[in-house]
Design a protein around this motif. Sequence first.
Motif, PDB file in Angstrom:
ATOM      1  N   VAL A 159       0.836  -1.190   0.000  1.00 14.50           N
ATOM      2  CA  VAL A 159       0.000   0.000   0.000  1.00 14.50           C
ATOM      3  C   VAL A 159       0.876   1.247   0.000  1.00 14.50           C
ATOM      4  CG1 VAL A 159      -0.237  -0.102   2.525  1.00 14.50           C
ATOM      5  CG2 VAL A 159      -1.910   1.171   1.202  1.00 14.50           C
ATOM      6  N   SER A 160       0.530   2.224  -0.836  1.00 20.03           N
ATOM      7  CA  SER A 160       1.251   3.500  -0.768  1.00 20.03           C
ATOM      8  C   SER A 160       0.403   4.460   0.056  1.00 20.03           C
ATOM      9  CB  SER A 160       1.484   4.056  -2.167  1.00 20.03           C
ATOM     10  OG  SER A 160       0.320   4.710  -2.632  1.00 20.03           O
ATOM     11  N   GLU A 161       1.049   5.281   0.858  1.00 15.71           N
ATOM     12  CA  GLU A 161       0.320   6.144   1.790  1.00 15.71           C
ATOM     13  C   GLU A 161       1.061   7.431   2.092  1.00 15.71           C
ATOM     14  OE1 GLU A 161      -2.209   7.192   3.086  1.00 15.71           O
ATOM     15  OE2 GLU A 161      -3.443   5.520   2.443  1.00 15.71           O
ATOM     16  N   GLN A 162       0.287   8.441   2.454  1.00 14.80           N
ATOM     17  CA  GLN A 162       0.870   9.637   3.049  1.00 14.80           C
ATOM     18  C   GLN A 162       0.397   9.778   4.483  1.00 14.80           C
ATOM     19  OE1 GLN A 162       1.523  13.281   0.866  1.00 14.80           O
ATOM     20  NE2 GLN A 162       0.225  12.464  -0.759  1.00 14.80           N
ATOM     21  N   VAL A 163      -0.753   9.110   4.783  1.00 12.58           N
ATOM     22  CA  VAL A 163      -1.317   9.198   6.133  1.00 12.58           C
ATOM     23  C   VAL A 163      -0.650   8.132   7.000  1.00 12.58           C
ATOM     24  CG1 VAL A 163      -3.436   9.031   7.482  1.00 12.58           C
ATOM     25  CG2 VAL A 163      -3.484  10.015   5.190  1.00 12.58           C
ATOM     26  N   LEU A 164       0.196   8.577   7.926  1.00 13.25           N
ATOM     27  CA  LEU A 164       0.990   7.645   8.709  1.00 13.25           C
ATOM     28  C   LEU A 164       0.121   6.780   9.625  1.00 13.25           C
ATOM     29  CD1 LEU A 164       3.867   6.749   9.180  1.00 13.25           C
ATOM     30  CD2 LEU A 164       4.076   8.466  10.974  1.00 13.25           C
ATOM     31  N   SER A 165      -0.926   7.386  10.208  1.00 14.63           N
ATOM     32  CA  SER A 165      -1.754   6.617  11.145  1.00 14.63           C
ATOM     33  C   SER A 165      -2.406   5.421  10.452  1.00 14.63           C
ATOM     34  CB  SER A 165      -2.828   7.519  11.755  1.00 14.63           C
ATOM     35  OG  SER A 165      -3.640   8.043  10.734  1.00 14.63           O
ATOM     36  N   PHE A 166      -2.845   5.610   9.201  1.00 21.80           N
ATOM     37  CA  PHE A 166      -3.456   4.509   8.459  1.00 21.80           C
ATOM     38  C   PHE A 166      -2.410   3.430   8.175  1.00 21.80           C
ATOM     39  CE2 PHE A 166      -4.392   2.380   4.435  1.00 21.80           C
ATOM     40  CZ  PHE A 166      -5.683   1.942   4.640  1.00 21.80           C
TER      41      PHE A 166
ATOM     42  N   ALA B  10      11.147  -2.218   9.795  1.00 30.32           N
ATOM     43  CA  ALA B  10      10.002  -3.000  10.257  1.00 30.32           C
ATOM     44  C   ALA B  10       9.232  -2.161  11.272  1.00 30.32           C
ATOM     45  CB  ALA B  10      10.465  -4.299  10.887  1.00 30.32           C
ATOM     46  N   LYS B  11       7.949  -2.537  11.485  1.00 28.83           N
ATOM     47  CA  LYS B  11       7.104  -1.721  12.335  1.00 28.83           C
ATOM     48  C   LYS B  11       7.649  -1.630  13.762  1.00 28.83           C
ATOM     49  CE  LYS B  11       2.295  -1.229  13.825  1.00 28.83           C
ATOM     50  NZ  LYS B  11       0.971  -1.850  13.841  1.00 28.83           N
ATOM     51  N   GLU B  12       8.149  -2.758  14.296  1.00 27.24           N
ATOM     52  CA  GLU B  12       8.604  -2.798  15.688  1.00 27.24           C
ATOM     53  C   GLU B  12       9.679  -1.758  15.971  1.00 27.24           C
ATOM     54  OE1 GLU B  12       8.998  -5.981  13.792  1.00 27.24           O
ATOM     55  OE2 GLU B  12       6.815  -5.923  14.062  1.00 27.24           O
ATOM     56  N   SER B  13      10.598  -1.622  15.009  1.00 25.19           N
ATOM     57  CA  SER B  13      11.723  -0.732  15.256  1.00 25.19           C
ATOM     58  C   SER B  13      11.540   0.636  14.593  1.00 25.19           C
ATOM     59  CB  SER B  13      13.005  -1.392  14.735  1.00 25.19           C
ATOM     60  OG  SER B  13      12.805  -1.770  13.393  1.00 25.19           O
ATOM     61  N   LEU B  14      10.313   0.900  14.098  1.00 20.55           N
ATOM     62  CA  LEU B  14      10.107   2.112  13.306  1.00 20.55           C
ATOM     63  C   LEU B  14      10.275   3.378  14.145  1.00 20.55           C
ATOM     64  CD1 LEU B  14       9.199   2.905  10.387  1.00 20.55           C
ATOM     65  CD2 LEU B  14       6.945   3.269  11.363  1.00 20.55           C
ATOM     66  N   ASN B  15      11.093   4.281  13.626  1.00 16.03           N
ATOM     67  CA  ASN B  15      11.247   5.584  14.257  1.00 16.03           C
ATOM     68  C   ASN B  15      10.252   6.546  13.601  1.00 16.03           C
ATOM     69  OD1 ASN B  15      11.978   8.163  14.974  1.00 16.03           O
ATOM     70  ND2 ASN B  15      14.190   7.706  14.987  1.00 16.03           N
ATOM     71  N   ILE B  16       9.159   6.788  14.312  1.00 13.32           N
ATOM     72  CA  ILE B  16       8.068   7.553  13.716  1.00 13.32           C
ATOM     73  C   ILE B  16       8.512   8.964  13.337  1.00 13.32           C
ATOM     74  CG2 ILE B  16       5.789   8.529  14.183  1.00 13.32           C
ATOM     75  CD1 ILE B  16       5.143   5.989  15.692  1.00 13.32           C
ATOM     76  N   GLN B  17       9.318   9.573  14.200  1.00 13.14           N
ATOM     77  CA  GLN B  17       9.792  10.930  13.904  1.00 13.14           C
ATOM     78  C   GLN B  17      10.579  10.961  12.594  1.00 13.14           C
ATOM     79  OE1 GLN B  17       8.679  13.572  15.198  1.00 13.14           O
ATOM     80  NE2 GLN B  17       7.530  12.285  16.633  1.00 13.14           N
ATOM     81  N   ARG B  18      11.393   9.936  12.392  1.00  9.66           N
ATOM     82  CA  ARG B  18      12.227   9.850  11.198  1.00  9.66           C
ATOM     83  C   ARG B  18      11.337   9.772   9.942  1.00  9.66           C
ATOM     84  NH1 ARG B  18      16.928   6.898   9.212  1.00  9.66           N
ATOM     85  NH2 ARG B  18      17.420   8.273   7.457  1.00  9.66           N
ATOM     86  N   VAL B  19      10.297   8.894   9.978  1.00  5.67           N
ATOM     87  CA  VAL B  19       9.399   8.764   8.839  1.00  5.67           C
ATOM     88  C   VAL B  19       8.641  10.068   8.604  1.00  5.67           C
ATOM     89  CG1 VAL B  19       7.399   7.542   7.927  1.00  5.67           C
ATOM     90  CG2 VAL B  19       9.169   6.281   9.116  1.00  5.67           C
ATOM     91  N   LYS B  20       8.197  10.672   9.722  1.00  4.13           N
ATOM     92  CA  LYS B  20       7.469  11.945   9.601  1.00  4.13           C
ATOM     93  C   LYS B  20       8.310  13.005   8.915  1.00  4.13           C
ATOM     94  CE  LYS B  20       3.727  12.105  12.935  1.00  4.13           C
ATOM     95  NZ  LYS B  20       3.397  12.349  14.341  1.00  4.13           N
ATOM     96  N   SER B  21       9.616  13.001   9.200  1.00  5.06           N
ATOM     97  CA  SER B  21      10.481  14.017   8.602  1.00  5.06           C
ATOM     98  C   SER B  21      10.541  13.859   7.079  1.00  5.06           C
ATOM     99  CB  SER B  21      11.885  13.948   9.211  1.00  5.06           C
ATOM    100  OG  SER B  21      12.557  12.808   8.710  1.00  5.06           O
ATOM    101  N   PHE B  22      10.354  12.625   6.605  1.00  2.00           N
ATOM    102  CA  PHE B  22      10.336  12.414   5.154  1.00  2.00           C
ATOM    103  C   PHE B  22       9.006  12.861   4.540  1.00  2.00           C
ATOM    104  CE2 PHE B  22      13.632   9.145   6.023  1.00  2.00           C
ATOM    105  CZ  PHE B  22      14.608   9.632   5.174  1.00  2.00           C
ATOM    106  N   LEU B  23       7.948  12.846   5.380  1.00  2.00           N
ATOM    107  CA  LEU B  23       6.622  13.139   4.833  1.00  2.00           C
ATOM    108  C   LEU B  23       6.295  14.627   4.847  1.00  2.00           C
ATOM    109  CD1 LEU B  23       4.513  10.211   6.307  1.00  2.00           C
ATOM    110  CD2 LEU B  23       5.428  10.463   4.006  1.00  2.00           C
ATOM    111  N   THR B  24       6.983  15.406   5.694  1.00  2.00           N
ATOM    112  CA  THR B  24       6.699  16.831   5.747  1.00  2.00           C
ATOM    113  C   THR B  24       7.618  17.563   4.780  1.00  2.00           C
ATOM    114  OG1 THR B  24       8.126  16.827   7.689  1.00  2.00           O
ATOM    115  CG2 THR B  24       5.764  17.028   8.060  1.00  2.00           C
ATOM    116  N   VAL B  25       7.097  18.662   4.258  1.00  2.00           N
ATOM    117  CA  VAL B  25       7.847  19.392   3.240  1.00  2.00           C
ATOM    118  C   VAL B  25       8.865  20.330   3.899  1.00  2.00           C
ATOM    119  CG1 VAL B  25       7.653  20.833   1.196  1.00  2.00           C
ATOM    120  CG2 VAL B  25       5.752  19.361   1.871  1.00  2.00           C
TER     121      VAL B  25
END
Lengths: 229, 300
Positions: A186-193, A214-229
């Motif tokens: 699945v491709s997504e921009q909405v992280l919560s989904f 993997a989800k267990e070790s996911l650094n949410i802040q790191r992913v968020k930084s890729f999603l914000t402009v």
Amino acid sequence: MFEVSGLDVYYGESYIIRNVSLSLPEKGTLAVMGRNGMGKTTLLKALIGMLPARSGSIRLGGVDLTRLASYARVKAGVAFVPQGRMIFPMLNVQENIMTGLEYSSSKSIPSYIYRFFPVLQEMKGRRGGNLSGGQQQMLAIARALVTDPKVLILDEPTEGIQPSIIKEIARTLNDLKRELGFSILVSEQVLSFAMEVADQFIVLDRGRIVHEEAKESLNIQRVKSFLTV
Amino acid sequence: MNFSIAVMQAFDGLSLFSVLLLMALGLAIIFGLMGVINMAHGELMTLGAYMTYLTASGFEKYAPNLMGIYILVAIPVAFLASFALGYALERLFVQWFYRRPLDTLLATWGLSLILQQAYRTIFGSGEVSVPLPSWLNGPWNLNSTIQIPLNRVFIIALAAGVTLGVYVLLNRTRSGLRIRAVTQNRAMSAAVGINTRKVDALTFALGSGLAGIAGCVFTMIGSTNPGTGQLYIVNAFIVVVFGGVQSLMGTVLSAFSIAQSQSWLEYFMSGSMAKMTMLAIVIVVLYFKPSGLFTTRVRS
């Protein structure tokens, strides 16, 4: 089971997807994250065969799909829910679902479809084009599911859909996966989904994979930084 | 105007309606559903007419006592010949032009010239005609003043049968569902598993086959020459565009309204004035409703 390696995809003359490799195990769910214009849709279209791959390979359970037409990939076990749903607007709900029955042994709609999407049964005779966005999304998922896929590919399923329905779609997808045993890409921009459905994450930036976790070790802040402009 | 004249005028309109409908059905599928501007559609009708001529000649030579039923054989022969030519054309030619409507226009126009020349070479440039079976000859006398030509009754029945057949095929069968899906979104149809190449070829062939049936019918109302198709193609396009592409019902209603208005206008003015008035009405309607008279609307 679903293996992509060294995939290069051009959109016209522009080099979009650059050397992308990914691997999706049986019953796994992989989320492809990334901002607009980073190549998510191009990657997914290349996987279903709407765009040709310039080089690299796409394999499903040992079968090489790279040069096959879309319908042959569907036969091999890939199903696609495109961005913007792309249901057939002039066909009614029932006919829309039936278009996916091309290779299934039964020519009638399996009963689990209406069990998971009761609203589609209510709207059975209504033209697809007259449904709301959320209903069209369910219709597009149902149409893909009746092809009996091993891999279900969804391109931004939450786009333009109200938050309560987004939650419902995530729950339904998880239940369907548990019952039918397919994998999801699945491709997504909405992280919560994405967090709700996926167990593997990759981040696309300018057509390259820049992060993989993997989800267990996911650094949410790191992913968020890729999603914000 | 007395009652008898009114009945005959209405019947005249009905008869023109069935001819227009037969002409337009094939085009409604190829141009209306597939969006292919096929200028050679008229030549596919001509092929149907020549096939009818060949069938009639064959019967005359080998089974003269069965001449009465040759038309019943000629209809499927005309359909199959045009179906086969349409299939070959789609595979070898038209499929390369799907995303280039203007090129399609020119290419199929060239194709139409090639086909006309081929007919001229094979069948000669003169007119050919077929004898009408005796049971279709002459009028059906309703009473002393109302006379209805039998061949026209046959054409009306055939048009009704063919339209019903197309409707059932498109709306009640799996093949019809494939055709409707592919004509709405070719790429997405492939992505749900439909073999779009096969469907494209069969849809084009079906439209061509229907043109063949129309051609067969034209032998009953006029003679055939290599350029015959050109006479019919314009009317067929007008009917399809006026009715609104993408809608079979629109084509039926459009053929009906054009035929009835023209037939009634002809009663009050000369034939060419009636035709001109009709075309003017069509232009005005299309100016205000560019997508045609009968279109189905959905939210998205």
